[in-house]
Design an enzyme around this catalytic site. Structure first.
Site, PDB file in Angstrom:
ATOM      1  N   HIS A 191       0.844  -1.194   0.000  1.00  0.00           N
ATOM      2  CA  HIS A 191       0.000   0.000   0.000  1.00  0.00           C
ATOM      3  C   HIS A 191       0.884   1.250   0.000  1.00  0.00           C
ATOM      4  O   HIS A 191       2.098   1.170   0.198  1.00  0.00           O
ATOM      5  CB  HIS A 191      -0.952   0.006   1.209  1.00  0.00           C
ATOM      6  CG  HIS A 191      -0.283   0.029   2.542  1.00  0.00           C
ATOM      7  ND1 HIS A 191      -0.370  -1.010   3.458  1.00  0.00           N
ATOM      8  CD2 HIS A 191       0.480   0.973   3.139  1.00  0.00           C
ATOM      9  CE1 HIS A 191       0.313  -0.702   4.528  1.00  0.00           C
ATOM     10  NE2 HIS A 191       0.854   0.493   4.368  1.00  0.00           N
TER      11      HIS A 191
HETATM   12  P1  TYD Z   1      -2.966  -3.832   7.130  1.00  0.00           P
HETATM   13  O1  TYD Z   1      -2.986  -2.393   6.689  1.00  0.00           O
HETATM   14  O2  TYD Z   1      -3.516  -4.851   6.187  1.00  0.00           O
HETATM   15  O3  TYD Z   1      -1.492  -4.238   7.529  1.00  0.00           O
HETATM   16  P2  TYD Z   1      -0.235  -4.116   6.553  1.00  0.00           P
HETATM   17  O4  TYD Z   1       0.469  -2.855   6.951  1.00  0.00           O
HETATM   18  O5  TYD Z   1       0.590  -5.319   6.739  1.00  0.00           O
HETATM   19  O6  TYD Z   1      -0.801  -4.013   5.171  1.00  0.00           O
HETATM   20  O7  TYD Z   1      -3.742  -3.899   8.505  1.00  0.00           O
HETATM   21  C1  TYD Z   1      -4.455  -5.071   8.894  1.00  0.00           C
HETATM   22  C2  TYD Z   1      -5.729  -4.647   9.603  1.00  0.00           C
HETATM   23  O8  TYD Z   1      -5.415  -3.932  10.789  1.00  0.00           O
HETATM   24  C3  TYD Z   1      -6.591  -3.757   8.735  1.00  0.00           C
HETATM   25  O9  TYD Z   1      -7.947  -4.172   8.895  1.00  0.00           O
HETATM   26  C4  TYD Z   1      -6.427  -2.390   9.334  1.00  0.00           C
HETATM   27  C5  TYD Z   1      -6.089  -2.684  10.785  1.00  0.00           C
HETATM   28  N1  TYD Z   1      -5.222  -1.674  11.396  1.00  0.00           N
HETATM   29  C6  TYD Z   1      -5.724  -0.880  12.408  1.00  0.00           C
HETATM   30  O10 TYD Z   1      -6.902  -0.994  12.810  1.00  0.00           O
HETATM   31  N2  TYD Z   1      -4.898   0.028  12.998  1.00  0.00           N
HETATM   32  C7  TYD Z   1      -3.622   0.206  12.595  1.00  0.00           C
HETATM   33  O11 TYD Z   1      -2.883   1.065  13.155  1.00  0.00           O
HETATM   34  C8  TYD Z   1      -3.118  -0.595  11.516  1.00  0.00           C
HETATM   35  C9  TYD Z   1      -1.710  -0.437  11.007  1.00  0.00           C
HETATM   36  C10 TYD Z   1      -3.955  -1.527  10.950  1.00  0.00           C
END
Ligand code: TYD
Length: 134
Positions: free
Chosen positions: A51
């Site tokens: 992302h």
């Molecule tokens: P995600 O963005 O998929 O992690 P990565 O950085 O590996 O792509 O995050 C996984 C899930 O956690 C998604 O549903 C969003 C949630 N999340 C939060 O609620 N708070 C946060 O600070 C973060 C980083 C993720």
């Protein structure tokens, strides 16, 4: 390294009892830290992130173990190896990132400039490219 991204070395203290590293807001980090999160127990072969952020700046630190960060600004793609717990990788807004090659037991600490906001994400690479004008 891709423009705007850089490694930041943190200060620390080493003696016969081990290592201590300190990270101070205001001096070591080029933004106000609003949020800290960490990633661990990543299964072998799994990748994370995939992302870019519209406004958020962040720093990734390999607290334990190692992993690779793929950085992509829409023109150039490069792999950064994160191996030292006294170094962080600054990734500003509008840089696509992927995390992979986590070693067993690796822990990635993330410092973020903003609270979590799903609206701030580009989760589709093509959306990121379009917004970058690429
Ligand atoms: P995600 O963005 O998929 O992690 P990565 O950085 O590996 O792509 O995050 C996984 C899930 O956690 C998604 O549903 C969003 C949630 N999340 C939060 O609620 N708070 C946060 O600070 C973060 C980083 C993720």
């Amino acid at each position: 390294m891709i423009e705007g991204c850089r490694k930041i070395s943190f200060r620390g203290h080493k003696d016969f009892r081990g290592n201590l590293v300190f990270v101070e807001g205001g001096s070591d980090i080029p933004f106000n830290i609003s949020r800290v999160y960490y990633i661990y127990d990543v299964p072998y072969g799994a990748s994370r992130a995939g992302h870019a952020h519209k406004e958020l700046d962040s720093i990734l630190i390999p607290l334990s173990g190692a992993f690779d960060v793929i950085l992509d600004n829409g023109d150039v793609r490069e792999r950064i190896e994160m191996r030292s717990p006294n170094e962080g990788l600054f990734i500003p807004r509008m840089i696509w990132r992927e995390l992979e090659n986590f070693t067993s037991g690796a822990v990635c600490l993330a410092l973020a400039s903003d609270p979590y906001d799903e609206e701030d994400y580009f989760r589709e690479y093509q959306d990121f490219l379009n917004a970058s004008g690429k």
